[in-house]
Design an enzyme around this catalytic site. Structure first.
Site, mmCIF file in Angstrom:
data_model
loop_
_atom_site.group_PDB
_atom_site.id
_atom_site.type_symbol
_atom_site.label_atom_id
_atom_site.label_comp_id
_atom_site.label_asym_id
_atom_site.label_seq_id
_atom_site.Cartn_x
_atom_site.Cartn_y
_atom_site.Cartn_z
ATOM 1 N N LYS A 84 0.819 -1.215 0.000
ATOM 2 C CA LYS A 84 0.000 0.000 0.000
ATOM 3 C C LYS A 84 0.852 1.264 0.000
ATOM 4 O O LYS A 84 0.352 2.350 -0.299
ATOM 5 C CB LYS A 84 -0.968 0.003 1.185
ATOM 6 N N ARG A 136 -8.314 8.428 4.249
ATOM 7 C CA ARG A 136 -9.274 7.384 3.849
ATOM 8 C C ARG A 136 -10.055 6.888 5.048
ATOM 9 O O ARG A 136 -11.294 6.744 4.987
ATOM 10 C CB ARG A 136 -8.514 6.211 3.208
ATOM 11 N N ARG A 137 -9.357 6.586 6.143
ATOM 12 C CA ARG A 137 -10.044 6.116 7.343
ATOM 13 C C ARG A 137 -10.918 7.212 7.938
ATOM 14 O O ARG A 137 -12.042 6.949 8.371
ATOM 15 C CB ARG A 137 -9.021 5.634 8.374
ATOM 16 N N ARG A 164 1.145 4.490 18.574
ATOM 17 C CA ARG A 164 -0.284 4.705 18.311
ATOM 18 C C ARG A 164 -1.163 4.023 19.355
ATOM 19 O O ARG A 164 -2.124 4.607 19.851
ATOM 20 C CB ARG A 164 -0.628 4.209 16.900
ATOM 21 N N CYS A 255 -1.151 7.291 -2.215
ATOM 22 C CA CYS A 255 -1.549 6.490 -1.058
ATOM 23 C C CYS A 255 -2.013 7.347 0.122
ATOM 24 O O CYS A 255 -2.499 6.814 1.109
ATOM 25 C CB CYS A 255 -0.421 5.556 -0.629
#
Length: 346
Positions: A84, A136-137, A164, A255
């Site tokens: 990705k 995107r998320r 994270r 991306c």
């Protein structure tokens, strides 16, 4: 095929724990395949050192250019990338020798008290703060919350997996969203409270897949390595990610764009023409189903479409997945996708 050469093969990898884990798995597979030792060569990329958000530094290629430079310089023999992260345009001097069997492509939610997304957003007096560095998320999570009649705050974050997850453990965020494949590869998938269905959150094109890249066979030694690494290739995975990345390329998006895509393959069959006489009957084919989404990061607008094609049962067949991706991209652009991809607010 076993190789009697004693010189270790040099595998270029990023330095992160995830990159080292997935490169180590590929190294072991290559050792078994060739009988040669494989040494990991750690390379720092611009994406690893920059503290800016991916959408601000361009996203596409920031994790791979240093690895490719090392390949072209002859400092390493091959490299392992998260697919990705790769730009959709492939340099002529390099080749993707293998795309092994894909890991779970879905996104995973790691949340306080192991709550699901629906549970996190259920309290009308508390707005859930969910961390992700991916537009995107953000687009799909906000759209999901809107569909549930709720509201969330998406918080841009960077850092490795430990960093994270640490935001949740320290109480700074209610949840973070990570790729399930990465958690699986480092043995931490059990920490996920929920695997997000592609019906509500489509993954990044190529998510969960690895790319093994090397020089494009301009010397006999390079050609031999390309042929050897090709034995690790999974045709079904390659067909699926080819469709996804063809969609991304046709959208002229990188991306870091708010684009999700997932292709699924399943066995199918269709009738041959009865004019074939004794040849008439069932023909084995694979059904390729491609879904795509583009959206504004606030989730207010999404363009979601899907399409299906039949792929002939040939491991070398890539034209159908490529065409499928281009056709779906054209439909999405006709529905206004181009305007949505220009929205980069974090």
């Amino acid at each position: 095929m076993k190789d009697s050469t004693n010189r270790p093969l040099r595998l270029g990898t990023r330095r992160s724990a995830l990159a080292m884990a997935q490169s180590g798995q590929v190294a072991e597979a290559v050792r078994e395949l060739t009988g040669r030792p494989v040494e990991l060569v750690e390379i720092t990329t611009y994406g690893d050192t920059s503290r800016e958000h991916l959408a601000q530094i361009g996203g596409t290629g920031v994790f791979v250019s240093a690895l490719r430079d090392a390949l072209l310089a002859g400092d390493i023999d091959f490299a392992v990338h998260s697919l990705k992260d790769l730009p959709t345009a492939q340099p002529e001097s390099l080749t993707l020798a293998a795309i092994p069997v894909r890991e779970d492509p879905r996104d995973a939610l790691i949340a306080r008290d192991r709550l699901t997304f629906e549970e996190l957003t259920a309290d009308p007096d508390r707005v859930a703060r969910i961390g992700t560095g991916s537009p995107r998320r953000m687009a799909q999570l906000n759209a999901w919350a809107r569909a549930l009649g709720r509201h969330i705050e998406t918080v841009p974050i960077r850092g490795n997996i430990d960093t994270r997850i640490g935001f949740v453990e320290k109480g700074e965020l209610d949840a973070v969203v990570l790729a399930a494949a990465g958690l699986t590869r480092i043995g931490r998938i059990d920490e996920a409270a929920q695997l997000l269905s592609p019906d509500v959150v489509l993954p990044a094109p190529g998510q969960g897949a690895l790319a093994i890249e090397c020089r494009a066979g301009h010397t006999a030694q390079d050609a031999a390595l390309v042929a050897t690494l090709a034995e690790l290739d999974d045709p079904d995975t390659r067909a699926a990610v080819t469709a996804e990345r063809s969609l991304l390329a046709a959208l002229e998006a990188g991306c870091s764009a708010p684009v999700g895509a997932l292709a699924d393959l399943s066995p199918s069959s269709r009738l041959r023409s009865s004019r074939g006489g004794p040849e008439a009957g069932e023909q084995a084919v694979t059904e390729l189903h491609l879904r795509g989404v583009v959206g504004t990061t606030d989730g207010s607008t999404l363009v979601q479409l899907s399409t299906t094609a039949h792929v002939p049962a040939s491991p070398d067949e890539t034209s159908v997945p490529q065409q499928l991706g281009r056709e779906l991209a054209a439909e999405m652009l006709a529905k206004g996708a181009a305007g949505l991809m220009g929205e980069r607010a974090l």
